[in-house]
Write a protein that holds these residues in place. Sequence first.
Motif, PDB file in Angstrom:
ATOM      1  N   VAL A   1     -12.011  45.693 -27.649  1.00 39.02           N
ATOM      2  CA  VAL A   1     -10.659  46.249 -27.526  1.00 39.02           C
ATOM      3  C   VAL A   1      -9.802  45.626 -28.621  1.00 39.02           C
ATOM      4  O   VAL A   1      -9.488  44.433 -28.563  1.00 39.02           O
ATOM      5  N   PRO A   2      -9.427  46.376 -29.646  1.00 41.00           N
ATOM      6  CA  PRO A   2      -8.633  45.808 -30.738  1.00 41.00           C
ATOM      7  C   PRO A   2      -7.306  45.232 -30.240  1.00 41.00           C
ATOM      8  O   PRO A   2      -6.693  45.766 -29.303  1.00 41.00           O
ATOM      9  N   ALA A   3      -6.885  44.158 -30.875  1.00 43.61           N
ATOM     10  CA  ALA A   3      -5.648  43.481 -30.483  1.00 43.61           C
ATOM     11  C   ALA A   3      -4.483  44.466 -30.508  1.00 43.61           C
ATOM     12  O   ALA A   3      -4.288  45.210 -31.470  1.00 43.61           O
ATOM     13  N   THR A   4      -3.706  44.458 -29.424  1.00 41.93           N
ATOM     14  CA  THR A   4      -2.601  45.401 -29.262  1.00 41.93           C
ATOM     15  C   THR A   4      -1.365  44.642 -28.810  1.00 41.93           C
ATOM     16  O   THR A   4      -1.450  43.699 -28.014  1.00 41.93           O
ATOM     17  N   GLN A   5      -0.203  45.049 -29.313  1.00 41.18           N
ATOM     18  CA  GLN A   5       1.053  44.405 -28.934  1.00 41.18           C
ATOM     19  C   GLN A   5       2.147  45.438 -28.786  1.00 41.18           C
ATOM     20  O   GLN A   5       2.075  46.543 -29.361  1.00 41.18           O
ATOM     21  N   LEU A   6       3.171  45.100 -28.024  1.00 40.10           N
ATOM     22  CA  LEU A   6       4.302  45.993 -27.837  1.00 40.10           C
ATOM     23  C   LEU A   6       5.221  45.921 -29.055  1.00 40.10           C
ATOM     24  O   LEU A   6       5.465  44.838 -29.592  1.00 40.10           O
ATOM     25  N   VAL A   7       5.706  47.066 -29.480  1.00 38.13           N
ATOM     26  CA  VAL A   7       6.668  47.102 -30.586  1.00 38.13           C
ATOM     27  C   VAL A   7       8.055  46.804 -30.035  1.00 38.13           C
ATOM     28  O   VAL A   7       8.529  47.490 -29.117  1.00 38.13           O
ATOM     29  N   THR A   8       8.689  45.780 -30.576  1.00 35.07           N
ATOM     30  CA  THR A   8      10.041  45.413 -30.156  1.00 35.07           C
ATOM     31  C   THR A   8      10.902  45.155 -31.381  1.00 35.07           C
ATOM     32  O   THR A   8      10.395  44.882 -32.478  1.00 35.07           O
ATOM     33  N   HIS A   9      12.212  45.226 -31.191  1.00 36.97           N
ATOM     34  CA  HIS A   9      13.127  44.909 -32.290  1.00 36.97           C
ATOM     35  C   HIS A   9      12.968  43.450 -32.709  1.00 36.97           C
ATOM     36  O   HIS A   9      13.099  43.115 -33.895  1.00 36.97           O
ATOM     37  N   HIS A  10      12.679  42.595 -31.748  1.00 40.89           N
ATOM     38  CA  HIS A  10      12.554  41.165 -32.041  1.00 40.89           C
ATOM     39  C   HIS A  10      11.441  40.901 -33.061  1.00 40.89           C
ATOM     40  O   HIS A  10      11.587  40.051 -33.939  1.00 40.89           O
TER      41      HIS A  10
ATOM     42  N   THR B   1       6.868  55.855 -43.160  1.00 42.70           N
ATOM     43  CA  THR B   1       8.101  55.849 -43.949  1.00 42.70           C
ATOM     44  C   THR B   1       9.156  55.065 -43.162  1.00 42.70           C
ATOM     45  O   THR B   1       9.006  54.821 -41.959  1.00 42.70           O
ATOM     46  N   ARG B   2      10.202  54.689 -43.829  1.00 42.62           N
ATOM     47  CA  ARG B   2      11.279  53.960 -43.151  1.00 42.62           C
ATOM     48  C   ARG B   2      11.909  54.822 -42.047  1.00 42.62           C
ATOM     49  O   ARG B   2      12.326  54.316 -41.002  1.00 42.62           O
ATOM     50  N   ARG B   3      12.005  56.143 -42.277  1.00 39.71           N
ATOM     51  CA  ARG B   3      12.583  57.019 -41.260  1.00 39.71           C
ATOM     52  C   ARG B   3      11.742  57.011 -39.994  1.00 39.71           C
ATOM     53  O   ARG B   3      12.255  56.851 -38.885  1.00 39.71           O
ATOM     54  N   VAL B   4      10.420  57.165 -40.148  1.00 36.60           N
ATOM     55  CA  VAL B   4       9.525  57.151 -38.992  1.00 36.60           C
ATOM     56  C   VAL B   4       9.542  55.784 -38.319  1.00 36.60           C
ATOM     57  O   VAL B   4       9.511  55.683 -37.090  1.00 36.60           O
ATOM     58  N   TRP B   5       9.605  54.725 -39.106  1.00 34.75           N
ATOM     59  CA  TRP B   5       9.664  53.381 -38.548  1.00 34.75           C
ATOM     60  C   TRP B   5      10.888  53.231 -37.657  1.00 34.75           C
ATOM     61  O   TRP B   5      10.820  52.622 -36.582  1.00 34.75           O
ATOM     62  N   GLY B   6      11.992  53.805 -38.065  1.00 35.42           N
ATOM     63  CA  GLY B   6      13.193  53.768 -37.229  1.00 35.42           C
ATOM     64  C   GLY B   6      12.970  54.473 -35.893  1.00 35.42           C
ATOM     65  O   GLY B   6      13.424  54.007 -34.845  1.00 35.42           O
ATOM     66  N   ASP B   7      12.264  55.599 -35.922  1.00 37.56           N
ATOM     67  CA  ASP B   7      11.958  56.315 -34.678  1.00 37.56           C
ATOM     68  C   ASP B   7      11.062  55.485 -33.772  1.00 37.56           C
ATOM     69  O   ASP B   7      11.229  55.479 -32.546  1.00 37.56           O
ATOM     70  N   ILE B   8      10.100  54.793 -34.365  1.00 32.92           N
ATOM     71  CA  ILE B   8       9.188  53.956 -33.579  1.00 32.92           C
ATOM     72  C   ILE B   8       9.954  52.835 -32.885  1.00 32.92           C
ATOM     73  O   ILE B   8       9.715  52.524 -31.712  1.00 32.92           O
ATOM     74  N   LEU B   9      10.919  52.228 -33.577  1.00 32.27           N
ATOM     75  CA  LEU B   9      11.648  51.100 -33.019  1.00 32.27           C
ATOM     76  C   LEU B   9      12.516  51.491 -31.829  1.00 32.27           C
ATOM     77  O   LEU B   9      12.762  50.668 -30.938  1.00 32.27           O
ATOM     78  N   VAL B  10      12.981  52.727 -31.795  1.00 29.98           N
ATOM     79  CA  VAL B  10      13.825  53.148 -30.672  1.00 29.98           C
ATOM     80  C   VAL B  10      13.003  53.829 -29.583  1.00 29.98           C
ATOM     81  O   VAL B  10      13.524  54.154 -28.513  1.00 29.98           O
ATOM     82  N   GLY B  11      11.705  54.044 -29.842  1.00 26.94           N
ATOM     83  CA  GLY B  11      10.824  54.608 -28.840  1.00 26.94           C
ATOM     84  C   GLY B  11      10.000  53.515 -28.191  1.00 26.94           C
ATOM     85  O   GLY B  11      10.141  52.334 -28.499  1.00 26.94           O
ATOM     86  N   ASP B  12       9.175  53.913 -27.243  1.00 26.85           N
ATOM     87  CA  ASP B  12       8.268  52.955 -26.612  1.00 26.85           C
ATOM     88  C   ASP B  12       6.910  53.086 -27.273  1.00 26.85           C
ATOM     89  O   ASP B  12       6.159  54.034 -27.003  1.00 26.85           O
ATOM     90  N   PHE B  13       6.563  52.122 -28.137  1.00 25.32           N
ATOM     91  CA  PHE B  13       5.321  52.174 -28.901  1.00 25.32           C
ATOM     92  C   PHE B  13       4.547  50.871 -28.744  1.00 25.32           C
ATOM     93  O   PHE B  13       5.117  49.812 -28.478  1.00 25.32           O
ATOM     94  N   VAL B  14       3.247  50.986 -28.937  1.00 24.09           N
ATOM     95  CA  VAL B  14       2.413  49.803 -29.112  1.00 24.09           C
ATOM     96  C   VAL B  14       1.841  49.840 -30.523  1.00 24.09           C
ATOM     97  O   VAL B  14       1.715  50.900 -31.140  1.00 24.09           O
TER      98      VAL B  14
END
Length: 434
Positions: free
Chosen positions: A312-321, A353-366
């Motif tokens: 199981v590849p290492a997985t982490q929650l995406v957070t602003h921190h 892209t930076r635009r998509v990265w912004g969407d990821i940060l405000v969504g719930d992503f791993v």
Amino acid sequence: MSLPTALHQSTSSAEALNRDCFCRTLNAERLRQQLESDPSLHGLMSTISHSRPNLFSDTVVFIAEAVQRQIVATVTAIERMATLPAYQTQALARADRLAQLEFGPQGVCMGYDFHLGADGAQLIEVNTNAGGLLLNAALARAQDACCTELAWAFASPSRRDTLKQSVLDMFSNEWQRQRGDKPWRNVLIVDADPAQQYLAPEFELFRQLFDEHGIQARIADPAALQWDGAVLKHQGQAVDMVYNRLTDFYLQDPAHQALREAYAAGAVVLTPHPRAHALLADKRNLIVLSSDERLAEYGATSTERALLGAHVPATQLVTHHGADTLWAQRRGLFFKPVAGYGAKAAYRGDKLTRRVWGDILVGDFVAQALVPPAGRKTLVDGVLTDLKFDIRAYTYAGQVQLLAARMYAGQTTNFRTQGGGFAPVIVVPEEGAN
């Protein structure tokens, strides 16, 4: 085809065959016969050919026997983890209240998707309503040996011959786990706008399978259901069981309210169900399953921890921190929405892209450690073409029923690639095996 002397080289024979065997093995007429085994299915192959031309590949994918063992062991370990009280507590704490309910069914048609890397099988995600089981059962029985040297690979194993009965038994077991010896009369196959779903042909295969065994089956949109406070009905008839193909995993859409209320009341046997999604398919579970510390905390054995740590590849929650660190490490990561499915809104870090990265940060992503898919060379219109593939293990109650591959080009599986689509998996015996 060039039969590989690489069968005896350092690379595995499965890798060599994926690289050097270009033959078409699909017998289209036999596939039609498999798909149209009942008069009610007449024309299904034609429908698929015209509207879904890339559903089936013309060839097969090879994997090593050791990889098969890794997949089976990983599934077994994860399903045991899902029974441990401490694991369940943390998984259910973040889920909809519907996931707290437990009526007995385990959840049909589980799917565990793997990439094959240098360290063997690597789990990419888990699905509670994995499509393609009956389609792949038909596909596996429609193959011809491409040459005498590989005749062993295309002998029809008895497992394939009995798989349809096993599928029916799976649903029957779900019914009995909730209803005991009460008569099972009907099943409703449910998805949003079912006729427009890409795997709609499979709904017909399930309908026919149930009908063949005396279980009345229909296909319906959940918006067509009625709940009177006691009985779930479709077109005036009480519904015994719902085979759930919805990707609204907690039935929160207003159009699914009747089904949600009926399930909450225990008035219908629903499979797969919200609890299975929360315990197994929520992508936040991958964080736990790839953390040795948390596995130990929740009661995994040392053997299970070693196994899951390897597969199981290492997985982490995406957070602003942790955003700056994740952005710096993005080329080695794959980003997925917590409640995503079918590779929707999933991104390779090196393509961000930076635009998509912004969407990821405000969504719930791993963010999962990137494991590139393995490759398969095949001929497409006479041109040697490199495709990618993943391996899906179809399972029930922790048991692997069938392995199938999905071949594609691009960032994620898509069924839009010429020469791609579902492909049978051939397990290559280890050298010296009988």
